[in-house]
Motif scaffolding. Structure first.
Motif, mmCIF file in Angstrom:
data_model
loop_
_atom_site.group_PDB
_atom_site.id
_atom_site.type_symbol
_atom_site.label_atom_id
_atom_site.label_comp_id
_atom_site.label_asym_id
_atom_site.label_seq_id
_atom_site.Cartn_x
_atom_site.Cartn_y
_atom_site.Cartn_z
ATOM 1 N N LYS A 48 0.832 -1.199 0.000
ATOM 2 C CA LYS A 48 0.000 0.000 0.000
ATOM 3 C C LYS A 48 0.871 1.256 0.000
ATOM 4 N N LYS A 49 1.921 1.226 0.834
ATOM 5 C CA LYS A 49 2.828 2.368 0.887
ATOM 6 C C LYS A 49 3.663 2.465 -0.387
ATOM 7 N N GLU B 122 1.514 4.232 -2.802
ATOM 8 C CA GLU B 122 1.455 5.646 -2.442
ATOM 9 C C GLU B 122 2.733 6.366 -2.864
ATOM 10 N N ARG C 223 2.502 6.925 -6.709
ATOM 11 C CA ARG C 223 1.548 7.979 -7.085
ATOM 12 C C ARG C 223 1.937 9.355 -6.557
ATOM 13 N N SER C 224 2.824 9.399 -5.588
ATOM 14 C CA SER C 224 3.265 10.685 -5.054
ATOM 15 C C SER C 224 4.152 11.433 -6.050
#
Length: 230
Positions: A158-159, A162, A165-166
């Motif tokens: 999940k991270k 993230e 997408r960051s």
């Protein structure tokens, strides 16, 4: 039978022409012809407004002569006691150019003068903006499918997503994603992205953004699975 007009230079002659044109647009037929030219040439000057039909006809024929000429043969017309012109083309009267008044304020306005520095700069900026706009319109787009692999099976996926997408930049749009099993409990992230070719380099995106800190805490490697032009 040809229509006849007499003494068109007199009031009586003009009155007869005026009455004749009460229900007609032309001397003969339904379009201007050489009959109209003959009568036009026989008149020393435009009929006064008193002869409204003749004046209307004269203005119309005068305009046709100036714009396109008259070539229709006509049915024949007789004009007595005045000059007859049948076949010679009518030369439109030449209007002399009016000399400008000495005190005309427009003389002080230079419509074609040299551009000032400000005008030149503004013109260059407009040209640059148009060129940049055209370049953006011509830039193509591509759809890219990327495989993003974690370090091991303990990586928080999940991270990891993230972190992917960051990464934001002009011309980059992240799309749908999913986790795909690799083996030994390890999963990889498959993610779609759309890029503007002139603005985004996939190699630079991977090497300079995804495989550097802080994203490389979760990302071990990236591979391009598919690359398609849109």
């Amino acid at each position: 039978m040809a229509v006849a007009f007499t003494n068109l230079g007199s009031q009586a002659g003009l009155q007869k022409l005026n009455e004749y044109l009460l229900t007609r647009s032309y001397i003969s037929g339904y379009q201007a012809s050489k009959d109209d030219l003959a009568v036009y040439a026989a008149l020393n000057s435009p009929p006064s407004e008193e002869f409204v039909n003749a004046a209307r006809w004269y203005t119309h024929i005068d305009a046709l002569i100036r714009l396109s000429g008259v070539t229709e043969e006509g049915k024949g017309v007789k004009i007595e006691s005045s000059a007859v012109v049948e076949d010679s083309p009518i030369t439109p009267p030449v209007t002399e150019a009016k000399a400008p008044a000495e005190d005309d304020d427009d003389d002080d306005v230079d419509l074609f003068g040299e551009e000032t520095e400000e005008e030149k700069k503004a013109a260059e900026e407009r040209a640059a903006a148009v060129k940049a706009s055209a370049k953006k319109k011509e830039s193509g787009k591509s759809s890219v499918l990327l495989d993003v692999k974690p370090w091991d099976d303990e990586t928080d996926m999940k991270k990891l997503e993230e972190a992917v997408r960051s990464v934001q930049m002009e011309g980059l749009l992240w799309g749908a994603s999913k986790l795909v099993p690799v083996g030994y409990g390890i999963k990889k992230l498959q993610i779609m992205m759309t890029i503007v070719d002139d603005l985004v380099s996939v190699d630079d995106l991977v090497e300079e953004r995804l495989l550097t800190e802080p994203a490389n805490e979760y990302i071990q490697s990236c591979d391009i699975v598919a690359f398609n032009k849109i």
